[in-house]
Write an enzyme that holds these catalytic residues in place. Structure first.
Site, PDB file in Angstrom:
ATOM      1  CE  LYS A 164      -1.615   2.848   2.176  1.00  9.77           C
ATOM      2  NZ  LYS A 164      -1.393   4.268   1.878  1.00  9.77           N
ATOM      3  CB  CYS A 222      13.651   8.969   8.231  1.00  7.47           C
ATOM      4  SG  CYS A 222      11.997   8.702   7.679  1.00  7.47           S
ATOM      5  CD  GLU A 232      13.279   4.309   7.819  1.00  9.50           C
ATOM      6  OE1 GLU A 232      13.170   5.313   8.568  1.00  9.50           O
ATOM      7  OE2 GLU A 232      13.295   4.368   6.590  1.00  9.50           O
ATOM      8  CD  GLU A 241      11.500  12.918  11.138  1.00 10.00           C
ATOM      9  OE1 GLU A 241      10.425  12.392  11.494  1.00 10.00           O
ATOM     10  OE2 GLU A 241      12.347  12.325  10.479  1.00 10.00           O
TER      11      GLU A 241
HETATM   12  C1  SIN Z   1      13.910   7.713   4.652  1.00 12.13           C
HETATM   13  O1  SIN Z   1      13.851   8.914   4.673  1.00 12.13           O
HETATM   14  O2  SIN Z   1      13.078   7.032   5.248  1.00 12.13           O
HETATM   15  C2  SIN Z   1      14.953   6.938   3.889  1.00 12.13           C
HETATM   16  C3  SIN Z   1      16.101   7.723   3.472  1.00 12.13           C
HETATM   17  C4  SIN Z   1      17.191   6.913   2.855  1.00 12.13           C
HETATM   18  O3  SIN Z   1      17.005   5.786   2.396  1.00 12.13           O
HETATM   19  O4  SIN Z   1      18.297   7.419   2.819  1.00 12.13           O
END
Ligand code: SIN
Length: 499
Positions: free
Chosen positions: A188, A300, A266, A401
């Site tokens: 999804k 992230c 993650e 964040e």
């Molecule tokens: C992400 O922002 O979740 C992944 C970034 C990355 O793979 O470098």
């Protein structure tokens, strides 16, 4: 509606991909996909409409994946590897079209979108190779007359729930290891960016994936729970892999408890980036540029807090502000654009709130600090690349964040102080530091509470390395041989009566 020209028009798909078929959504509802570079009210902002999925779509995808698993898991590893290799070759062959789609629905500049295609493809290539190296083990028997062995087996059907910030790379690095070891996937994609995922499924179809091995169901934010709940409740789904926010990850973990699924989560980050006074400042500035401003700060692993030792703060902030002020902002198609629009209105509002809060509490604006609109910048989603100095822990952007092009600078004096501040967050995905001192490097690498450490390096992600976090940033790893384990069970065999 946007008129989209692709070299292979068949990559623009507007149906679910279930059991090897392109099927309409059972609800009849449509999910519009918009170009974030344009004002949402402009007709050209609409790129396409895909189905807004429901529970029946999710169940059909799951039934297909469950049936396909019985056959796919027993295919020789080499055959699965070859299918992945064909998929990889098709991604490379269609990289320009894929980059166009990524840019259009996600907003990242075209050059960066091309980079994402290669980045995502590298995971497919890596796991195609790994497919043939899933070894078991022969153990020294505890007593005579026995043989003790370990087999690695695919966990089963995997549900992959993927984010909008890397519409291709994140789904590729979940699907590739799953398929490599013999799992089948129901996926999804994020509501903002379903088109790239559907194009990948189309390439999977062309690569000859058997029906049901890969299924993609699209859904709006409102109807995503209806889809995902089917997968969460089903004992047939043996693993959830998710990239996204910590609250959603926590919900998935709770909701998977009844069926005890394996999870890879993650989740959010709040990465510290530390510059010691013995660092090569130019290299550190380049490190921030690479890590912070990739995808306009929407990753992230982006540094969210930049700690600079007092003696080099003035020089560092000056150099960084000069580089950041010169970053060209514009739509993806503009060839020199390096920072595109943010994904949507909510994203820009959060950035604005963080910057205003910091300024109200005494931070100093080195550059940026405002939305950008005007010639060439049509929509309301552009935010100026920003550097703030004098940032303190009471400001919202220290705790949350920001997910945007804002580099907040904190001053520190000692190593112990900066370690305490860097770890003073529930999150623990990535951290970075710059120093040539070998003893300090090993002290810092061990003291930082996170899953990924960049040491004199801002660009850390690679298909050959384990990607993932600790604490509220989740668990499980993607990429590398560690990423394969997340899709495998360990089965112990004990054979007796051998003496
Ligand atoms: C992400 O922002 O979740 C992944 C970034 C990355 O793979 O470098």
């Amino acid at each position: 509606m946007h008129s989209l020209t692709l070299s292979d028009p068949s990559l623009l798909r507007t149906h679910h991909f279930i059991n090897g078929q392109w099927v309409a959504g059972r609800s009849g509802l449509a999910l519009p996909v918009h170009n974030p570079a344009l004002h949402p009210t402009r007709p050209e902002a609409l790129i396409a409409q895909v189905p807004d999925g429901n529970a029946a779509d999710a169940q059909a995808a799951l039934d297909a994946a469950s049936a396909a698993f019985k056959l796919w898991r027993v295919r020789p590893a080499k055959e699965r590897a070859q299918a992945l290799k064909r998929w990889h070759a098709l991604l490379l062959q269609h990289q320009d079209d894929l980059a166009r789609l990524i840019s259009l629905e996600q907003g990242k500049p075209l050059a960066e979108a091309r980079g994402e295609v290669l980045y995502g493809a590298s995971y497919i290539d890596w796991f195609a190779e790994e497919a043939t190296r899933v070894y078991g083990d022969m153990l020294p028997a505890a007593v005579n007359g026995r043989r003790m062995m370990v087999l690695k087996e695919p966990v089963g059907v995997v549900a992959a729930i993927t984010p909008w910030n890397f519409p291709l790379a994140m789904i590729a690095r979940k699907i590739a290891p799953a398929l490599a070891v013999g799992c089948c996937v129901v996926a999804k994609p994020a509501e903002d960016t379903p088109l790239t995922a559907l194009a990948l499924a189309r390439l999977g179809e062309l690569a000859g994936f058997p029906p049901g091995v890969l299924n993609v169901v699209t859904a709006s934010r409102e109807h995503t729970p209806a889809v995902v709940d089917v997968w969460l409740a089903s004992p047939e789904v043996r693993k959830i892999t998710f990239t996204g926010s910590t609250p959603v990850g926590q919900h998935l973990a709770r909701a998977s408890a009844d069926t005890l699924k394996k999870l890879s989560l993650e989740l959010g980050g709040n990465a510290p980036f530390i510059v010691f006074d013995d660092a090569d400042l130019d290299a550190a500035v380049e490190g921030v540029m690479a890590a912070k401003f990739r995808n306009g700060g929407q990753t992230c692993v982006c540094p969210n807090r930049i700690y600079v030792q007092r003696g080099v703060m003035a020089a560092f902030s000056q150099k960084l502000a000069a580089r950041v002020a010169a970053l060209p902002v514009g739509p993806a198609q503009q060839p020199d654009s390096l920072i595109g629009p943010m994904i949507n209105a909510r994203a820009v509002e959060k950035i604005e709130r963080h910057v205003q809060d910091a300024l109200a509490k005494g931070a100093h604006l080195e550059t940026g600090g405002q939305r950008l609109q005007g010639p060439g910048l049509d929509g309301p989603h552009y935010y100026a690349p920003t550097v703030l100095s004098g940032v303190t822990p009471d400001m919202a952007l220290t705790q949350e964040e920001t997910f945007g092009p804002v580099a907040p600078l904190f001053t520190f004096d000692t190593e112990d102080e900066v370690i305490a501040q860097a770890n003073d967050t529930p999150f623990g995905l990535a951290a970075y530091f710059y120093s040539p001192n070998v003893r300090r490097i090993w002290r810092m690498a061990s003291a930082l509470e996170c899953g990924i450490v960049g040491i004199n390096e801002g660009a850390v992600a690679s298909e050959a390395a384990p990607f993932g976090g600790v604490k509220a940033s989740g668990y499980g790893r993607e990429g590398s041989r560690y990423g394969l384990d997340d899709y495998l069970h360990t089965k112990y065999l004990c054979q007796g009566q051998l003496d």
